[in-house]
Write a protein that holds these residues in place. Sequence first.
Motif, PDB file in Angstrom:
ATOM      1  N   GLY A 225       5.367  10.636  -2.133  1.00 31.15           N
ATOM      2  CA  GLY A 225       5.083  10.742  -3.571  1.00 31.15           C
ATOM      3  C   GLY A 225       6.123   9.990  -4.407  1.00 31.15           C
ATOM      4  O   GLY A 225       7.205   9.644  -3.919  1.00 31.15           O
ATOM      5  N   PHE A 226       5.775   9.763  -5.682  1.00 25.18           N
ATOM      6  CA  PHE A 226       6.647   9.024  -6.598  1.00 25.18           C
ATOM      7  C   PHE A 226       7.450   9.972  -7.490  1.00 25.18           C
ATOM      8  O   PHE A 226       8.279   9.525  -8.265  1.00 25.18           O
ATOM      9  CB  PHE A 226       5.805   8.099  -7.491  1.00 25.18           C
ATOM     10  CG  PHE A 226       5.035   7.067  -6.725  1.00 25.18           C
ATOM     11  CD1 PHE A 226       5.647   5.877  -6.333  1.00 25.18           C
ATOM     12  CD2 PHE A 226       3.710   7.290  -6.370  1.00 25.18           C
ATOM     13  CE1 PHE A 226       4.940   4.925  -5.619  1.00 25.18           C
ATOM     14  CE2 PHE A 226       2.995   6.332  -5.653  1.00 25.18           C
ATOM     15  CZ  PHE A 226       3.616   5.154  -5.275  1.00 25.18           C
ATOM     16  N   GLY A 227       7.120  11.271  -7.430  1.00 27.88           N
ATOM     17  CA  GLY A 227       7.769  12.216  -8.337  1.00 27.88           C
ATOM     18  C   GLY A 227       7.059  12.250  -9.690  1.00 27.88           C
ATOM     19  O   GLY A 227       7.722  12.267 -10.727  1.00 27.88           O
TER      20      GLY A 227
ATOM     21  N   THR B 137       0.856  -1.190   0.000  1.00 24.01           N
ATOM     22  CA  THR B 137       0.000   0.000   0.000  1.00 24.01           C
ATOM     23  C   THR B 137       0.884   1.229   0.000  1.00 24.01           C
ATOM     24  O   THR B 137       1.830   1.332   0.785  1.00 24.01           O
ATOM     25  CB  THR B 137      -0.898   0.034   1.256  1.00 24.01           C
ATOM     26  OG1 THR B 137      -1.770  -1.089   1.225  1.00 24.01           O
ATOM     27  CG2 THR B 137      -1.735   1.303   1.293  1.00 24.01           C
ATOM     28  N   SER B 138       0.555   2.168  -0.880  1.00 20.64           N
ATOM     29  CA  SER B 138       1.291   3.424  -0.929  1.00 20.64           C
ATOM     30  C   SER B 138       0.454   4.536  -0.307  1.00 20.64           C
ATOM     31  O   SER B 138      -0.719   4.706  -0.644  1.00 20.64           O
ATOM     32  CB  SER B 138       1.603   3.773  -2.386  1.00 20.64           C
ATOM     33  OG  SER B 138       2.200   5.047  -2.437  1.00 20.64           O
ATOM     34  N   LEU B 139       1.078   5.290   0.599  1.00 16.94           N
ATOM     35  CA  LEU B 139       0.411   6.430   1.238  1.00 16.94           C
ATOM     36  C   LEU B 139       1.173   7.703   0.886  1.00 16.94           C
ATOM     37  O   LEU B 139       2.402   7.672   0.772  1.00 16.94           O
ATOM     38  CB  LEU B 139       0.417   6.264   2.757  1.00 16.94           C
ATOM     39  CG  LEU B 139      -0.265   5.023   3.312  1.00 16.94           C
ATOM     40  CD1 LEU B 139      -0.016   4.929   4.813  1.00 16.94           C
ATOM     41  CD2 LEU B 139      -1.764   5.068   3.026  1.00 16.94           C
TER      42      LEU B 139
ATOM     43  N   SER C 230     -19.570  20.980   2.437  1.00 18.47           N
ATOM     44  CA  SER C 230     -19.007  19.629   2.478  1.00 18.47           C
ATOM     45  C   SER C 230     -18.635  19.181   1.074  1.00 18.47           C
ATOM     46  O   SER C 230     -19.305  19.531   0.102  1.00 18.47           O
ATOM     47  CB  SER C 230     -20.051  18.666   3.050  1.00 18.47           C
ATOM     48  OG  SER C 230     -19.609  17.330   2.934  1.00 18.47           O
ATOM     49  N   LYS C 231     -17.573  18.395   0.998  1.00 17.49           N
ATOM     50  CA  LYS C 231     -17.297  17.723  -0.269  1.00 17.49           C
ATOM     51  C   LYS C 231     -18.188  16.486  -0.346  1.00 17.49           C
ATOM     52  O   LYS C 231     -18.461  15.873   0.685  1.00 17.49           O
ATOM     53  CB  LYS C 231     -15.827  17.292  -0.323  1.00 17.49           C
ATOM     54  CG  LYS C 231     -14.890  18.469  -0.441  1.00 17.49           C
ATOM     55  CD  LYS C 231     -13.452  18.035  -0.600  1.00 17.49           C
ATOM     56  CE  LYS C 231     -12.854  17.582   0.701  1.00 17.49           C
ATOM     57  NZ  LYS C 231     -11.409  17.351   0.653  1.00 17.49           N
ATOM     58  N   ASP C 232     -18.603  16.118  -1.545  1.00 11.18           N
ATOM     59  CA  ASP C 232     -19.348  14.866  -1.707  1.00 11.18           C
ATOM     60  C   ASP C 232     -18.325  13.733  -1.781  1.00 11.18           C
ATOM     61  O   ASP C 232     -18.016  13.218  -2.850  1.00 11.18           O
ATOM     62  CB  ASP C 232     -20.227  14.894  -2.963  1.00 11.18           C
ATOM     63  CG  ASP C 232     -21.126  13.666  -3.026  1.00 11.18           C
ATOM     64  OD1 ASP C 232     -20.918  12.733  -2.218  1.00 11.18           O
ATOM     65  OD2 ASP C 232     -22.023  13.633  -3.884  1.00 11.18           O
TER      66      ASP C 232
HETATM   67  P1  NAP Z   1      -3.434  14.650  -4.639  1.00 14.97           P
HETATM   68  O1  NAP Z   1      -3.558  16.138  -4.560  1.00 14.97           O
HETATM   69  O2  NAP Z   1      -4.170  13.942  -5.723  1.00 14.97           O
HETATM   70  O3  NAP Z   1      -1.907  14.215  -4.753  1.00 14.97           O
HETATM   71  C1  NAP Z   1      -0.829  15.119  -4.538  1.00 14.97           C
HETATM   72  C2  NAP Z   1       0.469  14.329  -4.672  1.00 14.97           C
HETATM   73  O4  NAP Z   1       0.652  13.530  -3.500  1.00 14.97           O
HETATM   74  C3  NAP Z   1       0.486  13.340  -5.826  1.00 14.97           C
HETATM   75  O5  NAP Z   1       0.850  13.955  -7.038  1.00 14.97           O
HETATM   76  C4  NAP Z   1       1.502  12.328  -5.349  1.00 14.97           C
HETATM   77  O6  NAP Z   1       2.821  12.810  -5.506  1.00 14.97           O
HETATM   78  C5  NAP Z   1       1.239  12.277  -3.857  1.00 14.97           C
HETATM   79  N1  NAP Z   1       0.287  11.222  -3.465  1.00 14.97           N
HETATM   80  C6  NAP Z   1      -1.054  11.303  -3.268  1.00 14.97           C
HETATM   81  N2  NAP Z   1      -1.551  10.136  -2.878  1.00 14.97           N
HETATM   82  C7  NAP Z   1      -0.507   9.270  -2.819  1.00 14.97           C
HETATM   83  C8  NAP Z   1      -0.379   7.909  -2.459  1.00 14.97           C
HETATM   84  N3  NAP Z   1      -1.453   7.179  -2.059  1.00 14.97           N
HETATM   85  N4  NAP Z   1       0.872   7.355  -2.513  1.00 14.97           N
HETATM   86  C9  NAP Z   1       1.940   8.081  -2.902  1.00 14.97           C
HETATM   87  N5  NAP Z   1       1.873   9.379  -3.243  1.00 14.97           N
HETATM   88  C10 NAP Z   1       0.674   9.964  -3.196  1.00 14.97           C
HETATM   89  O7  NAP Z   1      -3.792  13.990  -3.259  1.00 14.97           O
HETATM   90  P2  NAP Z   1      -4.383  14.623  -1.911  1.00 14.97           P
HETATM   91  O8  NAP Z   1      -5.745  15.145  -2.176  1.00 14.97           O
HETATM   92  O9  NAP Z   1      -3.298  15.508  -1.324  1.00 14.97           O
HETATM   93  O10 NAP Z   1      -4.500  13.279  -1.041  1.00 14.97           O
HETATM   94  C11 NAP Z   1      -3.334  12.639  -0.533  1.00 14.97           C
HETATM   95  C12 NAP Z   1      -3.739  11.283   0.029  1.00 14.97           C
HETATM   96  O11 NAP Z   1      -4.722  11.458   1.054  1.00 14.97           O
HETATM   97  C13 NAP Z   1      -4.344  10.352  -1.020  1.00 14.97           C
HETATM   98  O12 NAP Z   1      -3.649   9.128  -0.957  1.00 14.97           O
HETATM   99  C14 NAP Z   1      -5.806  10.243  -0.655  1.00 14.97           C
HETATM  100  O13 NAP Z   1      -6.334   8.924  -0.833  1.00 14.97           O
HETATM  101  C15 NAP Z   1      -5.832  10.630   0.826  1.00 14.97           C
HETATM  102  N6  NAP Z   1      -7.062  11.392   1.170  1.00 14.97           N
HETATM  103  C16 NAP Z   1      -7.396  12.535   0.479  1.00 14.97           C
HETATM  104  C17 NAP Z   1      -8.569  13.219   0.803  1.00 14.97           C
HETATM  105  C18 NAP Z   1      -9.013  14.464   0.024  1.00 14.97           C
HETATM  106  O14 NAP Z   1     -10.096  15.019   0.358  1.00 14.97           O
HETATM  107  N7  NAP Z   1      -8.280  14.920  -0.993  1.00 14.97           N
HETATM  108  C19 NAP Z   1      -9.379  12.729   1.843  1.00 14.97           C
HETATM  109  C20 NAP Z   1      -9.006  11.562   2.536  1.00 14.97           C
HETATM  110  C21 NAP Z   1      -7.843  10.906   2.178  1.00 14.97           C
HETATM  111  P3  NAP Z   1       3.707  12.420  -6.789  1.00 14.97           P
HETATM  112  O15 NAP Z   1       3.151  13.146  -7.953  1.00 14.97           O
HETATM  113  O16 NAP Z   1       5.075  12.887  -6.365  1.00 14.97           O
HETATM  114  O17 NAP Z   1       3.662  10.933  -6.941  1.00 14.97           O
END
Ligand code: NAP
Length: 247
Positions: free
Chosen positions: A50-52, A30-32, A195-197
């Motif tokens: 992130g993976f870059g 699992t990647s976080l 709220s977000k959906d």
């Molecule tokens: P995002 O804006 O789509 O992603 C921003 C960057 O973070 C991506 O380009 C990637 O970097 C890195 N990234 C995001 N998810 C990743 C993962 N699972 N593994 C490795 N790298 C990841 O994402 P975000 O909205 O910031 O959300 C980040 C994480 O929080 C996600 O995994 C998501 O499932 C979780 N989350 C988000 C929300 C929300 O409302 N957005 C709510 C609950 C949980 P690189 O381009 O360098 O690879």
Amino acid sequence: MAKLLILGGTAEAAELTARLAGDDRLETVTSLAGLTRLPNVGSGQVRRGGFGGPDGLAAFLKNGGYDALVDATHPFAAQIARHAAEAVEMSGTPRVKLVRPAFARTPADRFVPVADIESAAKALPQNARVFLAAGRRELAPFAARSDLWCLVRMIEPPAADEALPKGELILGRPPTDPDAEIALFKEHKIEWIVSKDSGGRAGAKIEAARRLKLPVVLVERPAPPKGTTVESVDAVIAWLESTLFHG
Ligand code: NAP
């Protein structure tokens, strides 16, 4: 043994790894993103960060010998979803996107749908008292509206350079009891909810809004990138069976 990368950070990703834990045909990683202090990761191996970008993820998939990718990120995590779709084009890895269904609508809802968080801030009337369940980097449009009073709830603290709207900030996970939300909204004389959906079970705040007949500015989910999309963990498991094991 087949090797599976799961892009996680959601309850569904944790549920998927827990359900695959006893399957000795599969190894899961699992990647976080690495932003949350106490993530629910389920079972299996975990990597963080992130993976870059898409190139980095494509190289990670190839070099790690992955046979499939499950993108189980949050419906609003649009960037990683796009990067995953682009990366699998480059690496030739089979991929499925899991997107939970939108909140079920009921006749008691007073939803005002909007396309994004900026439009949500614009949709609120002058001088409204607002409850805002927000993520990082989502507060600026509300901070720019100096007429609003906002009760903001966030799981993670805002970034140091993030402008906060006028009002109060609560840090913590949302309660599961609608009565707790009703008490909170009454205490702060809340008139509007934003709220977000996020989909799935609508949760206590939406149920509280229904019972209090409060309007909810509801930010709709971005469209997932093209490619196979399913709505449940069961459907991901069926996809894995047919893709990896030809079941
Ligand atoms: P995002 O804006 O789509 O992603 C921003 C960057 O973070 C991506 O380009 C990637 O970097 C890195 N990234 C995001 N998810 C990743 C993962 N699972 N593994 C490795 N790298 C990841 O994402 P975000 O909205 O910031 O959300 C980040 C994480 O929080 C996600 O995994 C998501 O499932 C979780 N989350 C988000 C929300 C929300 O409302 N957005 C709510 C609950 C949980 P690189 O381009 O360098 O690879």
